[in-house]
Design an enzyme around this catalytic site. Structure first.
Site, PDB file in Angstrom:
ATOM      1  N   HIS A 140      -5.204  14.584  -8.545  1.00  0.00           N
ATOM      2  CA  HIS A 140      -5.404  13.073  -8.825  1.00  0.00           C
ATOM      3  C   HIS A 140      -4.514  13.020 -10.084  1.00  0.00           C
ATOM      4  CE1 HIS A 140      -8.635  11.696  -6.033  1.00  0.00           C
ATOM      5  NE2 HIS A 140      -9.030  12.861  -6.500  1.00  0.00           N
ATOM      6  N   GLU A 189      -4.581   2.474  -4.445  1.00  0.00           N
ATOM      7  CA  GLU A 189      -3.184   2.497  -4.250  1.00  0.00           C
ATOM      8  C   GLU A 189      -2.310   1.260  -3.567  1.00  0.00           C
ATOM      9  OE1 GLU A 189      -4.931   4.708  -0.485  1.00  0.00           O
ATOM     10  OE2 GLU A 189      -5.478   4.117  -2.615  1.00  0.00           O
ATOM     11  N   ASP A 220       0.939  -1.285  -0.095  1.00  0.00           N
ATOM     12  CA  ASP A 220       0.024  -0.153  -0.016  1.00  0.00           C
ATOM     13  C   ASP A 220       0.834   1.239   0.082  1.00  0.00           C
ATOM     14  OD1 ASP A 220      -2.978   0.948   0.341  1.00  0.00           O
ATOM     15  OD2 ASP A 220      -1.706   2.199   2.021  1.00  0.00           O
ATOM     16  N   ASP A 263      -2.277   9.726 -10.232  1.00  0.00           N
ATOM     17  CA  ASP A 263      -1.823   8.839 -11.138  1.00  0.00           C
ATOM     18  C   ASP A 263      -0.475   8.403 -11.663  1.00  0.00           C
ATOM     19  OD1 ASP A 263      -4.678   8.260 -10.987  1.00  0.00           O
ATOM     20  OD2 ASP A 263      -5.293   9.294 -13.011  1.00  0.00           O
ATOM     21  N   ASN A 312      -3.007  12.955  -2.926  1.00  0.00           N
ATOM     22  CA  ASN A 312      -3.920  13.559  -3.899  1.00  0.00           C
ATOM     23  C   ASN A 312      -4.478  14.787  -3.624  1.00  0.00           C
ATOM     24  OD1 ASN A 312      -3.888  11.492  -5.897  1.00  0.00           O
ATOM     25  ND2 ASN A 312      -5.382  10.107  -4.919  1.00  0.00           N
TER      26      ASN A 312
END
Length: 302
Positions: free
Chosen positions: A188, A218, A175, A192, A183
């Protein structure tokens, strides 16, 4: 095209071979049905021109064998009959033939049928490529280009094969630490890009025989084949360090950069657990790594 000719009559073979080569195709010749079947398996021809009556496998048996063996490719089968009776033609079509010609062979008639064969086999080849691409797409995460959970389920199913694998393996649940705040701070689009970079790093730090999957959001999952827990931990510490050394700035993280945490479960001689249990154990180990400060690797308790 590569074309297999099967005929026990020498003169018929010579006439057919000459006609095939005059049409610009590569020719493989078999003197009976049994040798034709062996040559078919060895050379995978695009088309087969087979006599109806032969020693060993006859033309109908050869047709059936070819159709039973086909998977992602298609072989165009032309049956050669001595008199073209309706009964023979119908039997050939029911056995899997695509077309027929009669003896004595007319080279022009065969040439026309080979043109059709080329179009049909080319179409089937295109369809096979499209199916393969769609199959791969269905098993690939569109953002990171890693495998997805469908592919993970298939790989674990194959590994167990309805029983117990002979080799040990480990699962590592990964994770990205404090990713929500990343974010929130950077947006975002940056999130990404970070996931893509981390995914590439995960894949680059393990062997080709291992599996790397995007598990969701994630989270990632690594399948480490032929590994015991201690070895898997060494691998994951290397992976963790490699991600940290990407130096992806994160002002909301105590380390100042994006990091990962990982939890490892092991399928070993003393712990032959099912895949669902192993996933739960890896998830609990990941939770323990998070609870103890993040940016670390934790082993599941067995």
């Amino acid at each position: 095209m590569k074309i297999l000719i099967a005929d026990d009559d020498q003169i018929s073979r010579m006439i057919t071979k000459a006609a095939v080569e005059q049409s610009g195709h590569e020719c493989i010749v078999a003197v009976d049905g049994d040798s034709a079947w062996q040559l078919y398996k060895e050379h995978s021809p695009e088309a087969v021109v087979t006599d109806l009556m032969m020693p060993g496998l006859n033309g109908l048996d050869l047709c059936r064998a070819i159709r039973a063996a086909e998977e992602d490719r298609y072989t165009y089968v032309i049956l050669v009959t001595s008199h073209g009776s309706r009964k023979d033609v119908l039997a050939g079509m029911e056995a899997g033939a695509d077309d027929y010609v009669t003896k004595p062979l007319d080279p022009f008639s065969l040439h026309i049928r080979l043109l059709a064969a080329q179009r049909i086999t080319s179409l089937h080849a295109d369809l096979a490529r499209y199916r393969s691409a769609l199959t791969e797409q269905a098993r690939t995460d569109p953002l990171t280009k890693l495998h997805n959970r469908l592919k993970l389920a298939e790989d674990l199913g194959t590994l167990h094969g309805g029983g117990t694998p002979d080799l040990d393996y480990c699962l590592a649940m990964v994770d990205v630490d404090n990713f929500k705040s990343y974010n929130d701070i950077y947006g975002h689009q940056a999130g990404d890009a970070a996931l893509i970079s981390i995914a590439s790093t995960l894949a680059g730090e393990v062997r080709k025989s291992d599996g790397v999957y995007r598990f969701g959001g994630e989270e990632f999952l690594l399948l480490l084949r032929d590994q015991r827990a201690a070895d898997a931990r060494t691998v994951m510490e290397r992976v963790r360090t490699a991600v940290q050394e990407l130096r992806i700035e994160h002002s909301g993280d105590p380390d100042g950069v994006l990091t990962i945490s990982a939890g490892i479960s092991a399928f070993t001689d003393g712990h032959r657990a099912g895949t669902e249990q192993l996933l739960r154990e890896a998830d609990l180990a990941l939770y323990a790594a998070k609870a103890s400060g993040r940016n670390r690797v934790s082993l599941a308790k067995s």
